[in-house]
Design an enzyme around this catalytic site. Structure first.
Site, short mmCIF file in Angstrom:
data_model
loop_
_atom_site.label_atom_id
_atom_site.label_comp_id
_atom_site.label_asym_id
_atom_site.label_seq_id
_atom_site.Cartn_x
_atom_site.Cartn_y
_atom_site.Cartn_z
N ASP A 79 0.82 -1.21 0.00
CA ASP A 79 0.00 0.00 0.00
C ASP A 79 0.86 1.27 0.00
OD1 ASP A 79 -2.25 -1.54 -0.10
OD2 ASP A 79 -2.90 -1.18 1.96
N ASN A 152 -4.75 8.94 1.85
CA ASN A 152 -5.05 8.32 3.15
C ASN A 152 -5.45 9.33 4.22
OD1 ASN A 152 -4.80 5.61 2.69
ND2 ASN A 152 -2.89 5.32 3.80
N ASP A 182 -1.55 14.46 21.34
CA ASP A 182 -0.29 14.35 20.59
C ASP A 182 -0.50 14.68 19.11
OD1 ASP A 182 0.92 13.61 22.91
OD2 ASP A 182 1.41 11.56 22.31
N ALA A 194 -5.67 2.63 8.10
CA ALA A 194 -4.23 2.84 8.30
C ALA A 194 -3.99 3.50 9.67
CB ALA A 194 -3.69 3.68 7.15
N TYR A 195 -3.34 4.65 9.69
CA TYR A 195 -2.98 5.34 10.95
C TYR A 195 -4.22 5.64 11.80
CZ TYR A 195 -0.32 8.76 13.78
OH TYR A 195 0.29 9.44 14.80
N ALA A 217 -3.66 10.04 21.07
CA ALA A 217 -3.38 10.13 22.51
C ALA A 217 -3.98 11.38 23.15
CB ALA A 217 -1.87 10.06 22.76
#
Length: 297
Positions: A79, A152, A182, A194-195, A217
């Site tokens: 990817d 993305n 964060d 993904a992330y 976070a």
């Protein structure tokens, strides 16, 4: 899709770090040579397959960066390779086919054993084109050095060793919340696995027409991801003790000064992905993420 009769032109992107994948590369090159296709190869990948893999490549030409004009783009890798190819395609609208050289992917979803069938579908006209929304970033008063488009996600993040940042967020001019976190990820449906997913964001099916705002976070436990229309305009203003922060555009990060107002919105173009008629999004979800697997005993 109409059946393709004319001689087709393909641009090949690949991952030059994935050695021992030469059988798949060879298979694609042989297939395209049989069809008398014009094949253009991205320079770094061309040097890898000729110099390192010692493969005989009868390329019509070699290209750099965005300098290609073809009917289809072939991404050979995972990817990550696909994202690189998509950023090069940009607004050209060239359909991309993703051949996976490693583990199953969401974007690169053609496995090595399926290469001939996938290319047959292009020549037979039995494929579909799936349009994936792209988002873009503008920073007031500061230039974005590289490509401002992301397939993305676009994330604002604290510097490595900095304390958390404060991200004042508005949607369509209406104040939403100030995240103490964060970072904050603005994700497309494509990027949702993904992330975004690793930070507890939702899985969003392709073409859903929405974006997800997912904090990284967060300091407050009652701040949750929120899903908004992809027609929305998101404005972010960041405060940071280190007086600067990072913005990551599909993982490629740049440093910006605190107080810079960032605007994120849907780009005027989409990325078109070649899919075979059968479709496999949910099966990929089950295989790759072990979605619904019974973990007990």
């Amino acid at each position: 899709m109409k059946k393709e009769k004319k001689k087709l032109r393909f641009a090949l992107f690949g991952n030059e770090f994935q050695a021992k994948k030469s059988a798949s590369i060879q298979k694609i090159l042989s297939y395209l040579a049989e069809r008398q296709a014009e094949v253009y190869v991205e320079r770094a990948f061309y040097e890898f397959i000729t110099r390192d893999q010692h493969l005989p490549v009868e390329a019509t030409g070699v290209f750099d960066e965005y300098n290609f004009d073809v009917d289809y783009v072939v991404s050979m890798g995972g990817d990550g390779t696909f994202l690189k190819a998509a950023s090069r395609v940009g607004a050209k609208g060239t359909p991309i086919i993703g051949v996976n050289m490693g583990r199953l992917g969401f974007l690169a979803d053609v496995m090595p054993s399926e290469i001939e069938n996938a290319f047959d579908s292009i020549y037979d006209g039995t494929y579909t084109l799936e349009e994936h929304a792209v988002i873009m970033i503008e920073a007031e008063g500061e230039p974005i050095e590289g490509n401002p488009y992301a397939l993305n996600d676009i994330a604002v993040l604290k510097r490595d060793n900095a304390s958390m940042i404060s991200i004042r967020t508005s949607v369509n001019g209406e104040y939403l919340v100030t995240y103490q976190a964060d970072g904050l990820i603005v994700s497309t449906p494509t990027g949702s696995t993904a992330y975004n997913l690793s930070n507890g964001g939702p899985i969003i099916v392709p073409k859903a027409g929405i974006l997800s705002l997912t904090p990284v976070a967060p300091h407050s436990l009652n701040i949750r991801p929120i899903v908004i229309s992809d027609e929305s305009v998101v404005e972010l203003t960041v405060e940071s003790r280190s007086h600067n922060f990072l913005v990551a555009i599909d993982g490629r990060s740049e440093k910006l000064l605190e107080g810079t107002r960032i605007t994120i919105r849907k780009a005027p173009h989409a990325i078109r992905i070649v899919k075979r008629a059968e479709g496999r999004y949910f099966s990929t979800l089950r295989e790759k993420l072990m979605w619904g697997a019974d973990q007990r005993g």
